[in-house]
Design an enzyme around this catalytic site. Structure first.
Site, mmCIF file in Angstrom:
data_model
loop_
_atom_site.group_PDB
_atom_site.id
_atom_site.type_symbol
_atom_site.label_atom_id
_atom_site.label_comp_id
_atom_site.label_asym_id
_atom_site.label_seq_id
_atom_site.Cartn_x
_atom_site.Cartn_y
_atom_site.Cartn_z
ATOM 1 N N HIS A 17 -11.590 14.640 -9.310
ATOM 2 C CA HIS A 17 -11.795 15.506 -10.482
ATOM 3 C C HIS A 17 -10.585 16.423 -10.678
ATOM 4 O O HIS A 17 -10.143 16.631 -11.801
ATOM 5 C CB HIS A 17 -13.023 16.409 -10.279
ATOM 6 C CG HIS A 17 -14.341 15.705 -10.223
ATOM 7 N ND1 HIS A 17 -15.283 15.975 -9.264
ATOM 8 C CD2 HIS A 17 -14.885 14.753 -11.020
ATOM 9 C CE1 HIS A 17 -16.360 15.227 -9.482
ATOM 10 N NE2 HIS A 17 -16.142 14.468 -10.526
ATOM 11 N N LYS A 41 -29.373 13.134 -11.949
ATOM 12 C CA LYS A 41 -28.853 13.529 -10.636
ATOM 13 C C LYS A 41 -29.487 14.830 -10.158
ATOM 14 O O LYS A 41 -29.658 15.762 -10.940
ATOM 15 C CB LYS A 41 -27.328 13.708 -10.722
ATOM 16 C CG LYS A 41 -26.590 12.426 -11.008
ATOM 17 C CD LYS A 41 -25.088 12.645 -11.007
ATOM 18 C CE LYS A 41 -24.347 11.367 -11.363
ATOM 19 N NZ LYS A 41 -22.909 11.593 -11.572
ATOM 20 N N ARG A 93 -13.015 5.723 -12.764
ATOM 21 C CA ARG A 93 -12.539 5.340 -11.429
ATOM 22 C C ARG A 93 -12.358 3.846 -11.311
ATOM 23 O O ARG A 93 -11.406 3.368 -10.730
ATOM 24 C CB ARG A 93 -13.519 5.821 -10.358
ATOM 25 C CG ARG A 93 -13.418 7.309 -10.100
ATOM 26 C CD ARG A 93 -14.586 7.784 -9.321
ATOM 27 N NE ARG A 93 -15.807 7.495 -10.058
ATOM 28 C CZ ARG A 93 -16.996 7.979 -9.754
ATOM 29 N NH1 ARG A 93 -17.137 8.737 -8.700
ATOM 30 N NH2 ARG A 93 -18.059 7.689 -10.469
ATOM 31 N N SER A 131 -18.478 12.501 -5.949
ATOM 32 C CA SER A 131 -19.285 13.583 -5.371
ATOM 33 C C SER A 131 -20.334 12.993 -4.429
ATOM 34 O O SER A 131 -20.645 13.582 -3.391
ATOM 35 C CB SER A 131 -19.970 14.383 -6.480
ATOM 36 O OG SER A 131 -19.008 14.962 -7.326
HETATM 37 O O1 PNS Z 1 -20.331 13.790 -13.737
HETATM 38 P P1 PNS Z 1 -21.373 13.050 -14.537
HETATM 39 O O2 PNS Z 1 -22.726 13.131 -13.854
HETATM 40 O O3 PNS Z 1 -20.977 11.638 -14.863
HETATM 41 O O4 PNS Z 1 -21.498 13.830 -15.938
HETATM 42 C C1 PNS Z 1 -22.433 13.428 -16.899
HETATM 43 C C2 PNS Z 1 -22.576 14.536 -17.969
HETATM 44 C C3 PNS Z 1 -23.052 15.829 -17.316
HETATM 45 C C4 PNS Z 1 -21.242 14.751 -18.650
HETATM 46 C C5 PNS Z 1 -23.629 14.030 -19.010
HETATM 47 O O5 PNS Z 1 -24.861 13.798 -18.364
HETATM 48 C C6 PNS Z 1 -23.789 15.019 -20.151
HETATM 49 O O6 PNS Z 1 -23.001 15.045 -21.082
HETATM 50 N N1 PNS Z 1 -24.853 15.846 -20.083
HETATM 51 C C7 PNS Z 1 -25.145 16.835 -21.089
HETATM 52 C C8 PNS Z 1 -26.329 16.404 -21.949
HETATM 53 C C9 PNS Z 1 -25.866 15.427 -23.014
HETATM 54 O O7 PNS Z 1 -25.053 15.732 -23.865
HETATM 55 N N2 PNS Z 1 -26.415 14.203 -22.954
HETATM 56 C C10 PNS Z 1 -26.050 13.176 -23.910
HETATM 57 C C11 PNS Z 1 -24.797 12.428 -23.511
HETATM 58 S S1 PNS Z 1 -25.109 11.438 -22.065
#
Ligand code: PNS
Length: 168
Positions: A17, A41, A93, A131
């Site tokens: 990251h 998660k 990745r 992570s």
């Molecule tokens: O590090 P990650 O878990 O891949 O991140 C995912 C994240 C947090 C960016 C995604 O779940 C997110 O955008 N969450 C906010 C809610 C949202 O906008 N959901 C719709 C798009 S998936």
């Protein structure tokens, strides 16, 4: 002013990251790293703690003066709008990441046509770090230096130790 959002779970922020943050910061006037909720998660750290770990990790990096760290609830596209950002940065990745990331990018574009997603590919030597992998190593007391910033390595190990102790 070109502002981008780098969203993620960051539980905890890894060396991978941090590399994406450094590279994205060089491409934009302002980069907001935002800890967001991923409904799939469960967390080791709270969002506020994760943001704090990111801030402490950034202290070790060059070229990140234009980086801000935040945490937020709700939809990413709404957060991007509030921050006047029209670009979301995500790290890829490996090919396995691509499917889910494409789906999220398409959904975000559907929800807010003005928000585009920029993918940065991970450096090969960091591509295996996630992570989840970091937490797995912490579980077995592996030294986390090199996988996360040195300044937060002990905190991650200690939190995992506490969590395992509480679960007993
Ligand atoms: O590090 P990650 O878990 O891949 O991140 C995912 C994240 C947090 C960016 C995604 O779940 C997110 O955008 N969450 C906010 C809610 C949202 O906008 N959901 C719709 C798009 S998936």
């Amino acid at each position: 002013m070109r502002t981008a959002i780098y969203p993620g779970s960051f539980d905890p922020v890894t060396a991978g990251h941090l590399d994406i943050i450094q590279r994205a910061a060089a491409q934009f006037d302002r980069l907001v790293v935002c800890v967001m909720y991923n409904s799939e998660k469960q967390g080791l750290f709270t969002p506020a703690e994760r943001a704090d770990l990111i801030r402490r990790s950034l202290v070790e990096l060059d070229g990140v003066d234009n980086v801000e760290v935040d945490y937020a609830d709700g939809l990413l596209v709404d957060y991007a709008r509030r921050q006047n950002a029209n670009c979301v940065v995500k790290g890829l990745r490996r090919v396995a990441d691509f499917e889910a990331e494409m789906q999220m990018a398409d959904l975000n574009r559907q929800l807010s046509p003005g928000v585009d997603t920029l993918f940065l590919t991970a450096r090969p030597n960091l591509a295996f770090i996630s992570s989840t992998i970091v937490k797995e190593m912490a579980r077995y007391q592996v030294d986390l230096r090199g996988y996360v910033a040195g300044s937060i390595a002990d905190d991650v190990t200690e939190r995992m130790r506490q969590q395992l102790e509480e679960a007993e």
